[in-house]
Design a protein around this motif. Sequence first.
Motif, PDB file in Angstrom:
ATOM      1  N   PHE A 236      11.865  -1.244  12.506  1.00 49.39           N
ATOM      2  CA  PHE A 236      10.652  -0.430  12.589  1.00 49.39           C
ATOM      3  C   PHE A 236       9.475  -1.151  11.932  1.00 49.39           C
ATOM      4  O   PHE A 236       8.335  -1.050  12.403  1.00 49.39           O
ATOM      5  N   GLY A 237       9.735  -1.863  10.841  1.00 54.40           N
ATOM      6  CA  GLY A 237       8.669  -2.613  10.186  1.00 54.40           C
ATOM      7  C   GLY A 237       8.095  -3.678  11.098  1.00 54.40           C
ATOM      8  O   GLY A 237       6.869  -3.840  11.196  1.00 54.40           O
ATOM      9  N   LEU A 238       8.964  -4.403  11.781  1.00 53.19           N
ATOM     10  CA  LEU A 238       8.510  -5.423  12.726  1.00 53.19           C
ATOM     11  C   LEU A 238       7.715  -4.805  13.876  1.00 53.19           C
ATOM     12  O   LEU A 238       6.638  -5.296  14.240  1.00 53.19           O
ATOM     13  N   MET A 239       8.243  -3.734  14.450  1.00 58.91           N
ATOM     14  CA  MET A 239       7.553  -3.080  15.558  1.00 58.91           C
ATOM     15  C   MET A 239       6.183  -2.558  15.131  1.00 58.91           C
ATOM     16  O   MET A 239       5.186  -2.727  15.852  1.00 58.91           O
ATOM     17  N   SER A 240       6.122  -1.959  13.953  1.00 59.08           N
ATOM     18  CA  SER A 240       4.876  -1.355  13.482  1.00 59.08           C
ATOM     19  C   SER A 240       3.802  -2.402  13.231  1.00 59.08           C
ATOM     20  O   SER A 240       2.646  -2.245  13.662  1.00 59.08           O
ATOM     21  N   VAL A 241       4.159  -3.483  12.523  1.00 55.26           N
ATOM     22  CA  VAL A 241       3.140  -4.473  12.167  1.00 55.26           C
ATOM     23  C   VAL A 241       2.654  -5.232  13.402  1.00 55.26           C
ATOM     24  O   VAL A 241       1.469  -5.592  13.499  1.00 55.26           O
ATOM     25  N   ILE A 242       3.524  -5.471  14.358  1.00 55.42           N
ATOM     26  CA  ILE A 242       3.114  -6.182  15.578  1.00 55.42           C
ATOM     27  C   ILE A 242       2.152  -5.322  16.401  1.00 55.42           C
ATOM     28  O   ILE A 242       1.103  -5.787  16.871  1.00 55.42           O
ATOM     29  N   ARG A 243       2.471  -4.039  16.555  1.00 52.13           N
ATOM     30  CA  ARG A 243       1.596  -3.154  17.325  1.00 52.13           C
ATOM     31  C   ARG A 243       0.283  -2.904  16.604  1.00 52.13           C
ATOM     32  O   ARG A 243      -0.781  -2.820  17.234  1.00 52.13           O
TER      33      ARG A 243
ATOM     34  N   ILE B 291       0.852  -1.189   0.000  1.00 52.42           N
ATOM     35  CA  ILE B 291       0.000   0.000   0.000  1.00 52.42           C
ATOM     36  C   ILE B 291       0.883   1.232   0.000  1.00 52.42           C
ATOM     37  O   ILE B 291       2.075   1.172   0.308  1.00 52.42           O
ATOM     38  N   TYR B 292       0.285   2.378  -0.383  1.00 50.03           N
ATOM     39  CA  TYR B 292       1.004   3.645  -0.328  1.00 50.03           C
ATOM     40  C   TYR B 292       1.320   3.985   1.122  1.00 50.03           C
ATOM     41  O   TYR B 292       0.501   3.806   2.014  1.00 50.03           O
ATOM     42  N   GLN B 293       2.526   4.483   1.327  1.00 53.75           N
ATOM     43  CA  GLN B 293       2.991   4.836   2.659  1.00 53.75           C
ATOM     44  C   GLN B 293       3.093   6.353   2.778  1.00 53.75           C
ATOM     45  O   GLN B 293       3.294   7.059   1.790  1.00 53.75           O
ATOM     46  N   PHE B 294       2.977   6.833   3.999  1.00 49.24           N
ATOM     47  CA  PHE B 294       3.106   8.263   4.267  1.00 49.24           C
ATOM     48  C   PHE B 294       4.471   8.753   3.776  1.00 49.24           C
ATOM     49  O   PHE B 294       5.486   8.098   4.005  1.00 49.24           O
ATOM     50  N   PRO B 295       4.564   9.883   3.047  1.00 48.65           N
ATOM     51  CA  PRO B 295       3.503  10.838   2.712  1.00 48.65           C
ATOM     52  C   PRO B 295       2.875  10.598   1.340  1.00 48.65           C
ATOM     53  O   PRO B 295       2.534  11.554   0.633  1.00 48.65           O
ATOM     54  N   GLY B 296       2.738   9.359   0.917  1.00 52.93           N
ATOM     55  CA  GLY B 296       2.095   9.037  -0.345  1.00 52.93           C
ATOM     56  C   GLY B 296       3.035   8.995  -1.522  1.00 52.93           C
ATOM     57  O   GLY B 296       2.590   8.970  -2.674  1.00 52.93           O
ATOM     58  N   THR B 297       4.341   8.959  -1.276  1.00 56.54           N
ATOM     59  CA  THR B 297       5.327   8.978  -2.363  1.00 56.54           C
ATOM     60  C   THR B 297       6.035   7.640  -2.544  1.00 56.54           C
ATOM     61  O   THR B 297       6.903   7.526  -3.405  1.00 56.54           O
ATOM     62  N   TRP B 298       5.680   6.640  -1.758  1.00 60.46           N
ATOM     63  CA  TRP B 298       6.325   5.343  -1.898  1.00 60.46           C
ATOM     64  C   TRP B 298       5.368   4.254  -1.423  1.00 60.46           C
ATOM     65  O   TRP B 298       4.411   4.514  -0.690  1.00 60.46           O
ATOM     66  N   CYS B 299       5.619   3.040  -1.872  1.00 64.23           N
ATOM     67  CA  CYS B 299       4.783   1.899  -1.519  1.00 64.23           C
ATOM     68  C   CYS B 299       5.631   0.844  -0.839  1.00 64.23           C
ATOM     69  O   CYS B 299       6.802   0.637  -1.202  1.00 64.23           O
ATOM     70  N   PHE B 300       5.021   0.191   0.130  1.00 67.94           N
ATOM     71  CA  PHE B 300       5.742  -0.841   0.871  1.00 67.94           C
ATOM     72  C   PHE B 300       4.722  -1.786   1.493  1.00 67.94           C
ATOM     73  O   PHE B 300       3.510  -1.649   1.298  1.00 67.94           O
ATOM     74  N   ILE B 301       5.197  -2.753   2.243  1.00 70.83           N
ATOM     75  CA  ILE B 301       4.323  -3.709   2.906  1.00 70.83           C
ATOM     76  C   ILE B 301       3.409  -2.979   3.886  1.00 70.83           C
ATOM     77  O   ILE B 301       3.837  -2.036   4.564  1.00 70.83           O
ATOM     78  N   ASN B 302       2.173  -3.402   3.976  1.00 67.36           N
ATOM     79  CA  ASN B 302       1.234  -2.801   4.912  1.00 67.36           C
ATOM     80  C   ASN B 302       1.636  -3.164   6.344  1.00 67.36           C
ATOM     81  O   ASN B 302       1.562  -4.321   6.748  1.00 67.36           O
ATOM     82  N   VAL B 303       2.087  -2.176   7.095  1.00 65.80           N
ATOM     83  CA  VAL B 303       2.525  -2.423   8.470  1.00 65.80           C
ATOM     84  C   VAL B 303       1.788  -1.557   9.483  1.00 65.80           C
ATOM     85  O   VAL B 303       2.006  -1.714  10.690  1.00 65.80           O
ATOM     86  N   LEU B 304       0.890  -0.664   9.026  1.00 63.20           N
ATOM     87  CA  LEU B 304       0.289   0.302   9.950  1.00 63.20           C
ATOM     88  C   LEU B 304      -1.235   0.275   9.985  1.00 63.20           C
ATOM     89  O   LEU B 304      -1.825   0.440  11.051  1.00 63.20           O
ATOM     90  N   ASP B 305      -1.882   0.099   8.853  1.00 64.54           N
ATOM     91  CA  ASP B 305      -3.337   0.269   8.787  1.00 64.54           C
ATOM     92  C   ASP B 305      -4.029  -1.043   8.444  1.00 64.54           C
ATOM     93  O   ASP B 305      -3.765  -1.643   7.391  1.00 64.54           O
ATOM     94  N   ASN B 306      -4.934  -1.479   9.331  1.00 66.80           N
ATOM     95  CA  ASN B 306      -5.757  -2.662   9.070  1.00 66.80           C
ATOM     96  C   ASN B 306      -4.916  -3.876   8.663  1.00 66.80           C
ATOM     97  O   ASN B 306      -5.193  -4.542   7.655  1.00 66.80           O
ATOM     98  N   THR B 307      -3.886  -4.138   9.411  1.00 68.26           N
ATOM     99  CA  THR B 307      -3.011  -5.256   9.068  1.00 68.26           C
ATOM    100  C   THR B 307      -3.684  -6.591   9.367  1.00 68.26           C
ATOM    101  O   THR B 307      -4.458  -6.716  10.318  1.00 68.26           O
TER     102      THR B 307
END
Length: 362
Positions: free
Chosen positions: A262-269, A170-186
């Motif tokens: 940070f990716g691990l921390m974000s997706v777990i939380r 999905i698009y990541q903040f600030p909307g200029t890059w895409c990466f694995i979904n780790v923050l929203d509705n995981t």
Amino acid sequence: LSALICSFLYRYVENLNTTTNPTAAGLSMTLGIVSNIIALIILAKAYARLRKRSKATFLLFASSLVATDLAGHVIPGALVLRLYISGTAGGLCNQSDATCHFLGGSMVFFGLCPLFLGCVMAAERCMGVTRPLLHARMVCTAHTKIVLVMIWLLALSVALLPFFHLGTYIYQFPGTWCFINVLDNTSITDVIFVLLFSGLGLAALAVALACNTISGVTLVIARLRKKKCHRRSAKSHDIEMVAQLVGIMVTSCICWSPLLIFGLMSVIRSYSGSMGDDLETYRTLMVMGVRLATWNQILDPWVYILLRRAVLKKIYRITTGRSDLKGSTFRRWEISSFQNSMKSLVCSCSGLTCTFSFGDSL
């Protein structure tokens, strides 16, 4: 040194960057392309001159790493600039499209490849230093190419997992890059995908650290035994290659560890529902992590450009003001390299005439 460079470059880009200004992205892309092209030219010339199988293998891996870093700047960088130019920058869209899928897959692929290559290069040098006979028997150009293809296929397989519904881009903040979904509705698939991506990256860094430590300790012990027992010193090209690998490893650890962690921390939380009011903080951490990861592809080629005997000798002369290196460490290093790079010695004595033929060294 790598930490200082990363910190300086990050602060400089941070000052230039806004959500609608492509200056930072263009600067990073241009600097990365120029740096990797310079390193690729140096490595290609060295590989063409080289006749030592062990170092030729190392240079083939190194050239592949630099070429991968170059592609990793051109392809994702062009897509990011396209997002800036199209006006997408500054807006956050949770819906992914074909561009987002391709950009996210590219970032995973070009992220894992350098980490895998650094790990394999460290393992290859560790074998060359600790088990030279086994290395000479098992390592050749054909085997090196097979390993390179396997590395690229493994990284590609991981990057394509979201296309088989294991994880999402999905698009990541600030909307200029895409990466694995780790923050929203995981979902659980997002957690598995992040665990796989970060786990493979951190494992590659750990293996590289272990192999480089073993190689370094082995070379130090060989040096001490040489002084104590008047034996032949460790080969200078081994020392040079291990020094370059340590530079790669340090740079990769500094620039890639934040994004992986940070990716691990974000997706777990996020999956556990404990994100709360920290969403903006984790968004900022992810942006910082991806920027540091981008600078890794810029700094990698400078490891090869700077950590060469020719460059270090010039720096030594400038800093010490000595034009004669006789008796210095660099002089001993050069003599050792000259002796170790001897390919053949052909004496055709007619009276007092002898002809000597030597191989080249980097």
